[in-house]
Write an enzyme that holds these catalytic residues in place. Structure first.
Site, PDB file in Angstrom:
ATOM      1  N   HIS A  19      85.398  59.933  48.526  1.00  0.00           N
ATOM      2  CA  HIS A  19      85.530  58.663  49.245  1.00  0.00           C
ATOM      3  C   HIS A  19      86.793  58.757  50.093  1.00  0.00           C
ATOM      4  CE1 HIS A  19      82.529  56.734  46.542  1.00  0.00           C
ATOM      5  NE2 HIS A  19      82.991  57.637  45.690  1.00  0.00           N
ATOM      6  N   GLU A 200      77.278  57.305  36.009  1.00  0.00           N
ATOM      7  CA  GLU A 200      78.730  57.504  35.824  1.00  0.00           C
ATOM      8  C   GLU A 200      79.112  56.637  34.621  1.00  0.00           C
ATOM      9  OE1 GLU A 200      81.124  55.809  38.981  1.00  0.00           O
ATOM     10  OE2 GLU A 200      82.964  56.847  38.363  1.00  0.00           O
ATOM     11  N   ASP A 278      86.154  62.998  44.239  1.00  0.00           N
ATOM     12  CA  ASP A 278      85.904  61.552  44.181  1.00  0.00           C
ATOM     13  C   ASP A 278      86.985  60.747  44.926  1.00  0.00           C
ATOM     14  OD1 ASP A 278      84.345  59.344  43.548  1.00  0.00           O
ATOM     15  OD2 ASP A 278      84.843  59.313  41.423  1.00  0.00           O
ATOM     16  N   ASP A 279      88.083  60.448  44.255  1.00  0.00           N
ATOM     17  CA  ASP A 279      89.188  59.677  44.851  1.00  0.00           C
ATOM     18  C   ASP A 279      90.502  60.379  44.509  1.00  0.00           C
ATOM     19  OD1 ASP A 279      87.627  57.119  45.676  1.00  0.00           O
ATOM     20  OD2 ASP A 279      87.045  57.473  43.595  1.00  0.00           O
TER      21      ASP A 279
HETATM   22  N1  ADE Z   1      84.080  54.052  44.900  1.00  0.00           N
HETATM   23  C1  ADE Z   1      85.064  54.947  44.947  1.00  0.00           C
HETATM   24  N2  ADE Z   1      85.024  55.743  43.877  1.00  0.00           N
HETATM   25  C2  ADE Z   1      83.964  55.362  43.130  1.00  0.00           C
HETATM   26  C3  ADE Z   1      83.382  55.798  41.922  1.00  0.00           C
HETATM   27  N3  ADE Z   1      83.895  56.806  41.214  1.00  0.00           N
HETATM   28  N4  ADE Z   1      82.315  55.147  41.453  1.00  0.00           N
HETATM   29  C4  ADE Z   1      81.800  54.120  42.133  1.00  0.00           C
HETATM   30  N5  ADE Z   1      82.306  53.667  43.273  1.00  0.00           N
HETATM   31  C5  ADE Z   1      83.382  54.282  43.774  1.00  0.00           C
HETATM   32 ZN    ZN Z   2      82.382  58.309  43.825  1.00  0.00          ZN
END
Ligand code: ADE
Ligand code: ZN
Length: 334
Positions: A19, A200, A278-279
């Protein structure tokens, strides 16, 4: 750096679950806050980092959406994307398919074009300067109604060629894929591919829904598939990719300890798993750090590392010929 860690860094890789808003490092957040005269609820960069302790996905999302408020201009979106691509270059990530969340910005009055033009220009420059190829994925926020996603889809149509696929992210539990069946059908009719976060925090059934109802080409996360053995068999048979994010799973308490992570077990069973960050600004690492975390906790072999890298290109939306070239290059490292 230990030799195997260096090998992992040098390994050519593709990132398929990232993201862009989640790559906003506290340093850039501070800089953009000053540039745009926005007051942050933190006094220092250290205070921002100290706030990054999460017990679940929602804990994280609350802070993540707050952080994104500093992004205002096309230049801000360019700088955000460029900073991520510099990390990719340092870690030999050669192809990326990042996500962006337009609703996080359009709901604050930022025009769709401001967001996508800034991102797109940085992706173009990375191709020229770093040789990094890319496709962009637009995600719908699943905690908002499907009507809002439909509005976003309409806003995206003038930029159709800058987007390869649509995705589904944000709070998972209580927001099943079935709620977004119509907007995903419309996206496919427009020629976009589809992916979705599922499994998740949500149950294995959400993975099934994403496959059956949203016709996804990949599942983002998907680690809870193991709760349904028939589904695992299906994932193996269809070679449905899972874009797994190990450090994210650890930080959001999907697994208590990296030694409990199921990624290598799934790999050995023949599921097409990939490693992603991911982030990264929130979870403590980019691609190499994710590979290293798994390698150290689960004794990853060189063969497994090469297979994971190969999976990342195979699961991408690159043309068949490009995938074959990457496979050859990776096999030469074996
Ligand atoms: N938005 C950013 N990271 C996310 C994640 N791991 N799961 C769901 N939405 C997200
Ligand atoms: Zn994600």
């Amino acid at each position: 750096m230990p030799e195997f860690h260096h090998f992992l860094n040098q390994l050519p890789k593709a990132e398929l679950h990232l993201h862009l808003e989640g790559s906003l490092e506290p340093e850039l957040m501070f800089k953009l806050a000053q540039r745009n005269q926005i007051t942050l609820p933190f006094d220092s960069i250290e205070a921002i980092r100290a706030a990054y302790e999460f017990s679940n996905l929602q804990d994280f999302l609350d802070i993540y959406y707050q952080g994104a408020n500093v992004l205002q201009t096309e230049q801000d979106f360019y700088d955000l994307t460029w900073a991520y691509l510099e990390r990719c270059y340092q870690q030999n990530v050669r192809h990326v398919e990042p996500f962006f969340d337009p609703q996080t910005h359009t709901d604050r009055g930022i025009p769709f074009g401001t967001v996508i033009n800034g991102i797109h220009q940085a992706l173009q420059d990375a191709k020229t300067k770093f040789g990094i190829s890319s496709y962009l994925i637009m995600c719908f926020l699943r905690h908002l109604p499907e009507t809002a996603a439909l509005t976003t889809l309409e806003q995206a149509l003038p930029y159709k060629d800058k987007i390869i696929a649509v995705g589904l992210d944000s709070s998972e539990k209580g927001f099943p894929p079935e709620l977004f069946e119509r907007v995903f059908a419309k996206a496919r009719a427009e020629g976009w591919l589809t992916v979705a976060h599922a499994g998740e925090e949500g149950p294995a059934d959400y993975i099934k829904q994403a496959i059956e109802l949203l016709k996804v080409k990949r599942i983002d996360h998907g680690v809870r598939c193991v709760e349904d053995p028939q589904l695992v068999e299906h994932l193996i048979q269809t070679q449905m990719p899972l874009t797994v994010c190990p450090l994210s799973n650890l930080k959001l308490c999907v697994f208590k300890d990296m030694r409990e992570h199921n990624i290598l077990e799934l790999l050995e069973r023949g599921v097409k798993v990939t490693i992603n960050s991911d982030d990264p600004a929130y979870f403590g690492g980019y691609m190499t750090e994710n590979f290293i975390a798994v390698a150290d906790a689960l004794s990853m072999t060189k063969t497994q590392a090469i297979q994971l890298a190969q999976n990342s290109f195979e699961a991408s939306f690159l043309p068949t010929a490009a995938k074959a070239t990457w496979k050859q290059q990776l096999q030469a490292l074996a």
